[in-house]
Design a protein around this motif. Structure first.
Motif, short mmCIF file in Angstrom:
data_model
loop_
_atom_site.label_atom_id
_atom_site.label_comp_id
_atom_site.label_asym_id
_atom_site.label_seq_id
_atom_site.Cartn_x
_atom_site.Cartn_y
_atom_site.Cartn_z
N ALA B 364 -0.14 -11.00 70.47
CA ALA B 364 0.76 -12.13 70.82
C ALA B 364 0.89 -12.30 72.33
O ALA B 364 1.07 -13.44 72.83
CB ALA B 364 2.13 -11.87 70.19
N ILE B 365 0.80 -11.22 73.08
CA ILE B 365 0.92 -11.32 74.54
C ILE B 365 -0.26 -12.10 75.11
O ILE B 365 -0.11 -12.84 76.10
CB ILE B 365 0.98 -9.90 75.16
CG1 ILE B 365 2.19 -9.15 74.60
CG2 ILE B 365 1.07 -9.98 76.68
CD1 ILE B 365 3.51 -9.87 74.79
N ASP B 366 -1.44 -11.95 74.45
CA ASP B 366 -2.61 -12.71 74.91
C ASP B 366 -2.41 -14.21 74.72
O ASP B 366 -3.14 -15.02 75.28
CB ASP B 366 -3.86 -12.25 74.15
CG ASP B 366 -4.27 -10.84 74.51
OD1 ASP B 366 -3.85 -10.38 75.60
OD2 ASP B 366 -4.98 -10.19 73.72
N VAL B 367 -1.44 -14.57 73.87
CA VAL B 367 -1.13 -15.98 73.66
C VAL B 367 0.07 -16.39 74.53
O VAL B 367 0.08 -17.48 75.15
CB VAL B 367 -0.83 -16.26 72.18
CG1 VAL B 367 -0.53 -17.73 71.94
CG2 VAL B 367 -1.98 -15.79 71.31
N GLY B 416 -6.62 -23.92 77.34
CA GLY B 416 -7.45 -23.21 76.35
C GLY B 416 -6.84 -23.16 74.98
O GLY B 416 -7.33 -22.43 74.11
N PHE B 417 -5.75 -23.93 74.79
CA PHE B 417 -5.15 -23.95 73.45
C PHE B 417 -5.66 -25.16 72.69
O PHE B 417 -5.91 -26.21 73.26
CB PHE B 417 -3.63 -24.03 73.55
CG PHE B 417 -3.02 -22.78 74.13
CD1 PHE B 417 -2.69 -21.71 73.31
CD2 PHE B 417 -2.77 -22.66 75.49
CE1 PHE B 417 -2.13 -20.57 73.84
CE2 PHE B 417 -2.22 -21.51 76.02
CZ PHE B 417 -1.89 -20.46 75.19
N HIS B 418 -5.81 -24.95 71.40
CA HIS B 418 -6.14 -26.09 70.54
C HIS B 418 -4.84 -26.51 69.86
O HIS B 418 -4.24 -25.72 69.13
CB HIS B 418 -7.17 -25.69 69.50
CG HIS B 418 -7.46 -26.77 68.51
ND1 HIS B 418 -8.18 -27.90 68.85
CD2 HIS B 418 -7.12 -26.89 67.21
CE1 HIS B 418 -8.26 -28.68 67.78
NE2 HIS B 418 -7.62 -28.09 66.78
N THR B 419 -4.37 -27.70 70.13
CA THR B 419 -3.06 -28.12 69.62
C THR B 419 -3.22 -29.29 68.67
O THR B 419 -4.15 -30.09 68.79
CB THR B 419 -2.13 -28.55 70.77
OG1 THR B 419 -2.74 -29.61 71.49
CG2 THR B 419 -1.88 -27.39 71.70
N GLY B 438 -0.30 -25.03 67.45
CA GLY B 438 -1.66 -24.87 68.01
C GLY B 438 -2.20 -23.47 67.80
O GLY B 438 -1.58 -22.60 67.20
N THR B 439 -3.40 -23.34 68.30
CA THR B 439 -4.10 -22.05 68.16
C THR B 439 -4.67 -21.67 69.52
O THR B 439 -5.15 -22.54 70.26
CB THR B 439 -5.26 -22.19 67.14
OG1 THR B 439 -4.73 -22.70 65.94
CG2 THR B 439 -5.92 -20.85 66.89
N PHE B 440 -4.60 -20.38 69.77
CA PHE B 440 -5.17 -19.91 71.02
C PHE B 440 -6.68 -19.75 70.85
O PHE B 440 -7.14 -18.97 70.01
CB PHE B 440 -4.54 -18.58 71.41
CG PHE B 440 -5.06 -18.02 72.70
CD1 PHE B 440 -4.97 -18.75 73.89
CD2 PHE B 440 -5.64 -16.75 72.75
CE1 PHE B 440 -5.44 -18.22 75.08
CE2 PHE B 440 -6.11 -16.24 73.94
CZ PHE B 440 -6.00 -16.96 75.11
#
Lengths: 181, 454
Positions: B364-367, B416-419, B438-440
């Motif tokens: 989660a920290i990477d996001v 770099g997020f896909h929302t 979204g997705t990281f």
């Protein structure tokens, strides 16, 4: 005397030869059995050698990749210690940690992996503390990651200093094949 | 050795030295098959064999016309295919002998079977006595037929011929044999008077399709002391001198060495039945030697191949141990190296890659960190909640306008997020409550700054 000699030469060679023939056939059978057995085991060993070489190459290649799973479930006392260390690293007061709830490991479908979740609830943390705390909990060598994180502002959002109530799940991935290794 | 058997006596003859002979007469008063006669006969044979260093294992018994007969039987007279048994019973109807008292052999000639038959009763006790002494009888053949067969093979007489010969022994008899294309078709004995000779001559001549020469055989052992009979002189004959003993010895040698097969071999198991394999013993011996040689060679070849495979197997085992030692230098290779290697392989791959549809977890920290960094700094907003679950996130914001939702979404895409498209509702106090999902996915992050210059 002559009769005895004749009887011996005409009668005994027949069954002696028959016995020798049987012994020869038995010897041939034993030889073939040994040959077939040696051939079979030799072929299996050669196949094993090729397979072992392939496995060795793949093991060496795998060593260059980071670990994603542990082989053992981390015991509860280690989790407590890990949490304590993370609190210290993030300079979080112990009173901010409201709960630590380790769950039993559960298998992911029919795969060789299990997940063991430990849910934690904290309050009144800054975003920096959240990041430091989560980073301290993470341990890739033991398959530990913070997969789930939920942040809710504790104070009025319009206030400059942000504090958050945090609910996170520390997840350990364990490699545990169903069959014996 | 040859034994020329007749009810009156036997002439013993060496094959190697045809002129070496010895006559053993039987006592007519006691009978030829009396125990004394047989004992005397076997003693004489033993002595003859020892005296002349003759091989005891190779005897040929020749029978004369006294107990041997040549009979023609039409194939149609047999109910089934001609066999020795069926012919033995067919001969019963022709000769005054029981089927059990004769032994037969036959030659097919068109629709006729030329059969030779020998009376077994007078012979059997002599042959048994010989075999009891270790003398092995290989062949029992009609003497005249054996000699004539040899003479035809040696081209001393034609293949189609009528042969006349004065028989040995008492009485004044002529032996009359007709041969057509190297096959005897008639064998008879008649007295020397004109009428009997003419009848036999006419009967045998009728069996020939062509004119055949007639030969008067003058042999050394049957010299006609009285000169040729008047009956023979009445017909046209060619005289031919034959070394009878020499021809008989040569013919017997041909039989024993398997160079030739007799027209009729009457040792068919009933007579001299002690060792049925004697005629093929050399072949059997050769077969046995070849068999053992083949087995020995096969065993040696199999052992050699087995040792080769064992050597390869040992090499492979050493390779396995070496590979294990190289891969795990600090561990000792135990017996079950392959199993252990397999286990280590599964563990290594299981720890460092995921399989079976399990994806590697995303921390989660990477996001959270890139998410926090991605918010436009000059945008006034309030975060109501942030939820991150294995790379997916849900962001609830209070914004000043709907347009700001789009601005936030583009900023996240740029980071770099896909929302997904943001959903917004107007809430209390005029704030726009926006939810962003979204997705990281850092691999899709653009490398250039956003076009709006934030």
């Amino acid at each position: 005397m002559g009769d005895k000699t004749n009887a011996f030469t005409t009668r005994y060679p027949t069954w002696v030869t028959a016995m020798l023939a049987l012994a020869a056939l038995f010897g041939l059978f034993i030889s073939y059995h040994q040959y077939a057995s040696t051939r079979r085991s030799s072929g299996a060993t050669i196949d094993d050698a090729a397979q072992v070489q392939k496995w060795a190459r793949e093991i060496v290649q795998a060593r260059h990749r980071p670990r994603v799973a542990s082989l053992e479930v981390e015991p509860p006392d280690r989790i407590s210690r890990r949490v304590d260390v993370a609190l210290s690293a993030a300079e979080i007061r112990p009173s901010s940690l409201l709960s630590v709830d380790p769950q039993a490991p559960s298998r992911v479908g029919r795969t060789a992996y299990q997940l063991r979740a430990t849910q934690m609830v904290l309050q009144d943390l800054t975003l920096k503390q959240v990041i430091l705390f989560s980073s301290a909990l993470r341990d890739a060598e033991n398959g530990m990651t913070v997969r789930d994180l939920s942040l809710t502002p504790r104070t009025n959002p319009l206030v400059q200093e942000e504090h958050w109530n945090v609910r996170l799940t520390l997840t350990q991935m364990i490699f545990s094949p169903i069959s014996d290794l | 050795m040859i034994i020329r058997w007749s009810p009156q006596g036997s002439l013993l003859q060496s094959i190697a030295q045809p002129d070496v002979t010895e006559l053993v007469k039987f006592d007519c008063e006691q009978g030829a098959d009396s125990i004394d006669s047989i004992e005397r006969f076997t003693n004489a044979v033993d002595a003859f064999v020892s005296q002349h260093s003759i091989n005891r294992k190779q005897l040929v018994v020749c029978t004369g016309s006294e107990i041997t007969y040549l009979v023609r039987i039409a194939r149609g007279a047999l109910d089934a295919e001609p066999t020795h048994d069926s012919i033995r019973f067919a001969i019963e109807a022709v000769l005054p002998l029981d089927a059990e008292a004769v032994e037969v052999d036959f030659l097919p000639r068109g629709g006729t079977l030329i059969c030779a038959a020998v009376e077994t009763t007078p012979l059997r006790s002599f042959l048994d006595a010989l075999e009891h002494r270790g003398l092995e009888v290989h062949h029992i053949v009609p003497e005249s037929l054996l000699v004539y067969q040899h003479l035809i093979a040696a081209q001393k007489i034609p293949a189609t011929v009528q042969l006349i010969r004065k028989t040995q022994g008492p009485g004044n008899w002529l032996e009359f044999l007709t041969i057509a294309n190297s096959v005897p078709v008639a064998w008879g004995k008649c007295s020397t008077n004109n009428q009997a000779f003419s009848q036999e001559l006419q009967m045998q001549t009728e069996l020939l399709d062509i004119e055949a020469p007639r030969l008067w055989i003058q042999s050394d052992d049957a010299i006609d002391k009285d000169g040729e009979s008047s009956a023979v002189n009445a017909v046209e004959v060619e005289r031919i001198q034959v070394d009878w003993n020499g021809s008989l010895a040569a013919a017997s040698q041909s039989l024993l060495s398997h160079q030739r097969q007799a027209w009729f071999d009457l040792r068919r198991g009933t007579l001299a039945e002690h060792d049925p394999l004697r005629a093929i013993r050399s072949s059997v011996r050769a077969f046995v030697i070849m068999f053992f040689s083949a087995v020995l060679v096969s065993c040696a070849a199999l052992c050699w191949k087995a040792s080769q495979y064992a050597s390869r197997g040992n090499g492979a085992s050493e390779t396995i141990a070496a590979v294990f030692q190289e891969t795990f230098p600090n561990q000792r290779a135990s017996g079950a190296v392959v199993k252990r290697m397999k286990s280590e392989h599964i563990k290594a791959l299981g720890q460092r890659t995921t399989s079976g549809g399990v994806e590697e977890p995303i921390d989660a920290i990477d996001v959270l960190v890139p998410l926090a960094d991605a918010f436009p700094p000059d945008l006034a907003m309030a975060v109501r909640s942030i939820r991150i679950n294995d790379g997916d996130f849900v962001l609830d914001l209070d914004l000043g306008s709907h347009e700001q939702a789009g601005t936030v979404s583009r900023a996240l895409e740029a980071a770099g997020f896909h929302t997904e498209p943001p959903s917004s509702v107007r809430g209390s106090r005029g704030r726009i409550q926006t939810s962003l999902r979204g997705t990281f996915s850092p691999s899709t992050a653009p490398t250039t700054e956003p076009a709006d210059g934030r």
